[in-house]
Design an enzyme around this catalytic site. Sequence first.
Site, short mmCIF file in Angstrom:
data_model
loop_
_atom_site.label_atom_id
_atom_site.label_comp_id
_atom_site.label_asym_id
_atom_site.label_seq_id
_atom_site.Cartn_x
_atom_site.Cartn_y
_atom_site.Cartn_z
N PHE A 243 0.85 -1.20 0.00
CA PHE A 243 0.00 0.00 0.00
C PHE A 243 0.89 1.25 0.00
O PHE A 243 1.94 1.27 0.65
CB PHE A 243 -0.89 -0.04 1.24
CG PHE A 243 -1.95 1.01 1.27
CD1 PHE A 243 -3.15 0.82 0.61
CD2 PHE A 243 -1.75 2.19 1.97
CE1 PHE A 243 -4.15 1.78 0.65
CE2 PHE A 243 -2.74 3.17 2.01
CZ PHE A 243 -3.94 2.97 1.35
N ARG B 178 -13.04 -3.01 -6.96
CA ARG B 178 -12.76 -3.82 -5.79
C ARG B 178 -14.04 -4.07 -5.01
O ARG B 178 -14.77 -3.15 -4.69
CB ARG B 178 -11.74 -3.07 -4.93
CG ARG B 178 -10.82 -3.97 -4.15
CD ARG B 178 -9.71 -3.17 -3.50
NE ARG B 178 -10.24 -2.06 -2.71
CZ ARG B 178 -9.57 -1.51 -1.70
NH1 ARG B 178 -8.38 -1.94 -1.37
NH2 ARG B 178 -10.09 -0.50 -1.02
N TYR C 69 -10.55 0.82 11.06
CA TYR C 69 -11.81 1.34 10.50
C TYR C 69 -12.27 0.54 9.29
O TYR C 69 -13.25 0.87 8.66
CB TYR C 69 -11.67 2.83 10.12
CG TYR C 69 -10.48 3.16 9.25
CD1 TYR C 69 -10.50 2.90 7.89
CD2 TYR C 69 -9.33 3.71 9.81
CE1 TYR C 69 -9.40 3.19 7.09
CE2 TYR C 69 -8.23 4.00 9.01
CZ TYR C 69 -8.26 3.74 7.66
OH TYR C 69 -7.17 4.02 6.88
N LYS C 70 -11.54 -0.51 8.92
CA LYS C 70 -11.93 -1.33 7.78
C LYS C 70 -12.80 -2.49 8.29
O LYS C 70 -13.92 -2.27 8.71
CB LYS C 70 -10.68 -1.79 7.03
CG LYS C 70 -9.98 -0.58 6.39
CD LYS C 70 -8.66 -0.89 5.74
CE LYS C 70 -8.14 0.38 5.06
NZ LYS C 70 -6.74 0.27 4.64
N ASP D 131 1.63 -5.77 7.91
CA ASP D 131 0.52 -4.83 7.83
C ASP D 131 -0.77 -5.66 7.85
O ASP D 131 -0.97 -6.51 6.97
CB ASP D 131 0.64 -4.00 6.55
CG ASP D 131 -0.44 -2.95 6.45
OD1 ASP D 131 -1.62 -3.29 6.69
OD2 ASP D 131 -0.12 -1.80 6.13
#
Length: 412
Positions: free
Chosen positions: A133, A386, A235-236, A210
């Site tokens: 990322f 996605r 928050y995902k 990660d």
Amino acid sequence: MSTAPTREDAQRLDAADPLAAHAARFERAEGVVAYFDGNSLGRPVAGTAEEMARFVGHDWGSRLIRSWDEAWMGWPEETGDLVGSAALGAAPGQTVVADSTTVLLYKVLRALADHQVAVDPRRTELVLDTDNFPTDRYVAEGIAAERGLTLRWIDVDPAAGVTLEQVEEAVGPRTGVVLLSHVAYRSGWVADAGPITAAVHDAGGLVLWDTCHSAGSVPVHADDWRWDAAVGCDYKYLNGGPGAPAHAYLARRLHDLPTLRQPVQGWMGRRDPFLMEQGYVPAGGVRSLVSGTPPVVGMLPLRRALRMLQEAGIEQVREKSLRLTDLALQIVDAWPAELGVTVASPRERARRGGHLTLRHPDFREVNARLWERGVIPDFRAPDGLRLGLAPLSTTFVEVWDGLAAVREELGG
Ligand SMILES: *Cc1c(COP(=O)(O)O)cnc(C)c1O
């Protein structure tokens, strides 16, 4: 072309879903037909608004500063332990919640990198993959510039992800720290986290994982896999709300080493902060990763969501996640080839994370039209759509309806 699942098939899957009751416990969004972005911003758990109102009225509004002593001071470790047990396979005392993912990545990566060089001055390489990322890559670049380290890039297939063989080839006597995503943000590839960690250890390196796209969707066994450290978003798949503070895991064997110091030495990570003494002395344990005042308000929705995940059980969540992506793949595989959609995610169950990426040259425009009709995937340049099928909050019918809309927008 294989047989297409029908909407009734999807309804049957919902009826048989042992976690169906959990999906019903999220805030329902007005006008949303299918939410496929739970891997970017998870939905709020129902009751979050009321809990926040109580917090403002009571904990903050009435108890005022007394709440720091009564509760909040310990929230970084306490909330960290909740993340550790619900999502990371981490025994207590090794996880904290504090700062954004980016800031925690910086603090932990620099601490590990400096430690490695202090122990062996030859270990000046940070190893990472090209499809990591952006924030992970940029943070590593910054640390390399700041500390005179070298970046060693592993070139990965963006439709798959980093392999054990690639890592084995990249590590050696110069390896300081390896920074990899457990689940790739683009393809959803699940890295071989245990064997890769062992291979890096054999070469004398440390690994920072990660966990942004694995925490809450793919089981992590940080202790069993002998992970050194991990940092990930809350928050995902953990439904902590926009900007919720992130988590960091640091294995107990790496605590309190004189050479392993995180670089942002703030008073809240100091021993006895209220003595206001001269000189920084780390608090000890994972608390030393904390810098300043903990983001208490931002932890509130997260704590509620973590209790729900704990109750559902990450293994059950993973099972549902695989069934959701199975259904999506079956639907897409039954589309006519002329539609021109390809799958840019692993098909093998063990390699597949919680999201799938589809490719088509028109997806940028299609995505914009989908958002207008309440079907919400996300677009990843240059041509990726996605589909983040957050297992706790997504239904099988939602998958079916959303994909029907994608097909329709493609003119199929
Ligand atoms: C979402 C995500 C981030 C985001 O970092 P923030 O500091 O929260 O903006 C970082 N790394 C990965 C792999 C991500 O998926």
